[in-house]
Design a protein around this motif. Sequence first.
Motif, short mmCIF file in Angstrom:
data_model
loop_
_atom_site.label_atom_id
_atom_site.label_comp_id
_atom_site.label_asym_id
_atom_site.label_seq_id
_atom_site.Cartn_x
_atom_site.Cartn_y
_atom_site.Cartn_z
N VAL A 52 0.84 -1.20 0.00
CA VAL A 52 0.00 0.00 0.00
C VAL A 52 0.87 1.26 0.00
CG1 VAL A 52 -1.95 -1.09 1.16
CG2 VAL A 52 -0.17 0.03 2.53
N PHE A 53 2.16 1.11 0.28
CA PHE A 53 3.08 2.24 0.27
C PHE A 53 3.83 2.35 -1.05
CE2 PHE A 53 2.73 1.15 4.84
CZ PHE A 53 2.16 2.33 5.28
N ASP A 54 3.42 1.58 -2.02
CA ASP A 54 4.07 1.67 -3.33
C ASP A 54 3.84 3.04 -3.93
OD1 ASP A 54 4.27 1.27 -6.41
OD2 ASP A 54 5.20 -0.51 -5.55
N ARG A 55 4.88 3.66 -4.46
CA ARG A 55 4.76 5.01 -5.01
C ARG A 55 3.91 5.05 -6.28
NH1 ARG A 55 7.77 9.23 -3.26
NH2 ARG A 55 7.77 10.09 -5.38
N GLY A 56 3.75 3.92 -6.93
CA GLY A 56 2.83 3.88 -8.06
C GLY A 56 1.40 4.12 -7.62
N PHE A 57 1.04 3.57 -6.46
CA PHE A 57 -0.29 3.75 -5.89
C PHE A 57 -0.45 5.14 -5.28
CE2 PHE A 57 -2.88 3.23 -1.92
CZ PHE A 57 -4.12 3.18 -2.54
N LEU A 58 0.58 5.62 -4.60
CA LEU A 58 0.48 6.89 -3.89
C LEU A 58 0.69 8.12 -4.77
CD1 LEU A 58 2.41 5.97 -0.62
CD2 LEU A 58 -0.06 6.05 -0.96
N PHE A 59 1.58 8.01 -5.77
CA PHE A 59 1.95 9.19 -6.56
C PHE A 59 1.87 8.98 -8.07
CE2 PHE A 59 4.33 9.69 -2.54
CZ PHE A 59 3.97 10.98 -2.20
N ALA A 60 1.35 7.84 -8.53
CA ALA A 60 1.40 7.49 -9.95
C ALA A 60 2.84 7.55 -10.45
CB ALA A 60 0.51 8.41 -10.79
N ASP A 61 3.77 7.18 -9.56
CA ASP A 61 5.21 7.22 -9.86
C ASP A 61 5.60 5.89 -10.50
OD1 ASP A 61 7.89 7.73 -9.95
OD2 ASP A 61 8.17 7.97 -7.79
N GLY A 62 5.14 5.70 -11.74
CA GLY A 62 5.40 4.45 -12.41
C GLY A 62 5.30 4.60 -13.92
N ILE A 63 5.81 3.60 -14.61
CA ILE A 63 5.79 3.57 -16.06
C ILE A 63 5.27 2.22 -16.51
CG2 ILE A 63 7.64 5.26 -16.35
CD1 ILE A 63 9.62 2.98 -16.63
N TYR A 64 4.93 2.12 -17.80
CA TYR A 64 4.42 0.84 -18.27
C TYR A 64 4.67 0.69 -19.77
CZ TYR A 64 0.17 2.80 -20.45
OH TYR A 64 -0.70 3.48 -21.26
N ALA B 8 8.38 0.88 -3.05
CA ALA B 8 7.56 1.16 -1.87
C ALA B 8 8.41 1.71 -0.74
CB ALA B 8 6.85 -0.11 -1.42
N ILE B 9 7.89 2.75 -0.10
CA ILE B 9 8.52 3.37 1.06
C ILE B 9 7.47 4.23 1.74
CG2 ILE B 9 9.33 5.47 -0.09
CD1 ILE B 9 12.01 5.11 1.44
N ASP B 10 7.65 4.54 3.02
CA ASP B 10 6.65 5.34 3.72
C ASP B 10 6.39 6.64 2.95
OD1 ASP B 10 4.80 5.85 5.63
OD2 ASP B 10 6.22 6.34 7.23
N ARG B 11 5.15 7.09 2.97
CA ARG B 11 4.72 8.19 2.10
C ARG B 11 5.49 9.48 2.36
NH1 ARG B 11 1.52 12.42 0.78
NH2 ARG B 11 0.15 12.19 -1.05
#
Length: 284
Positions: free
Chosen positions: A20-32, A96-99
């Motif tokens: 749940v601390f994945d930055r993709g979930f928290l910040f849309a910090d991801g690519i695909y 993932a890391i604390d928000r």
Amino acid sequence: MRTVYVNGNYVPEDEAKVSVFDRGFLFADGIYEVASVLGGKLIDFPAHIARLHRSAGELGMRIDVTDEDLLAIHRELVSRNNVEEGVVYLQMTRGAIDRDFLFDTDKLTPTLVLFTQSRPLIDTAVAKNGMKIVSIPDLRWGRCDIKTVQLLYPSLGKMEAKARGADDAWMVRDGVVTEGTSNNAFIVTKNGAIVTRPLSHAILPGITRAALMAYSEANGTSIEEREFTIEEAKDAAEAFISSASVFVGPVISIDGVELSGGKPGPVTLGLRKTYIEESLKRAL
């Protein structure tokens, strides 16, 4: 039940988990990336991986898996899920890391998830009947050339198109068409010129777009790169989109204005045939 890949493991889809601390979930910090599959083989795979590296580089994101391993993972998922025709999605986040808005990439382990979808790509309703397009303002961020998971506005655009009785939307910024919600946009002018917007930060450098242009050039058909307005598109002889999951998709109307007699045009269908034939020759 599908098998998916999550951080080194092949697991049933209902057992797949991401923090749940994945930055993709928290910040849309991801690519695909999305690679299509025909006959159980991957289409345009090297180009998709090259673009993955470009996206990661633009965001300062690490990729801890080799290209060879990524190919092996794709092939394993295609095999395990018996995908003859469909797509493979690769989603990678910074980890993932604390928000916190701030991050240290070196201290983060990227999250890597892949999954398949079996679906028709050759014999489709879009290929047979074409698609209706509406125009919407382009309200996305300024780096649309990076293939990030920030897809909220394109999703809302597709929903607006559906509500307006259409299949998809083309986005307009500064008076000219940028691209579709998940595809590149092309028109065929009444004098036979094939036109698409040049690459910039405003559009995604489509893999299918690049391959289509290369195959067309090799066959003696050039595609002109320049901006065009939605009004010019409405007055075109034909229009179409390109994407990994549609290949070349005929557009038969824009904002209610009918093109090519309300059916897929001959130039578009010829380009679609060329793309599929040439891509199958290079499938992995």
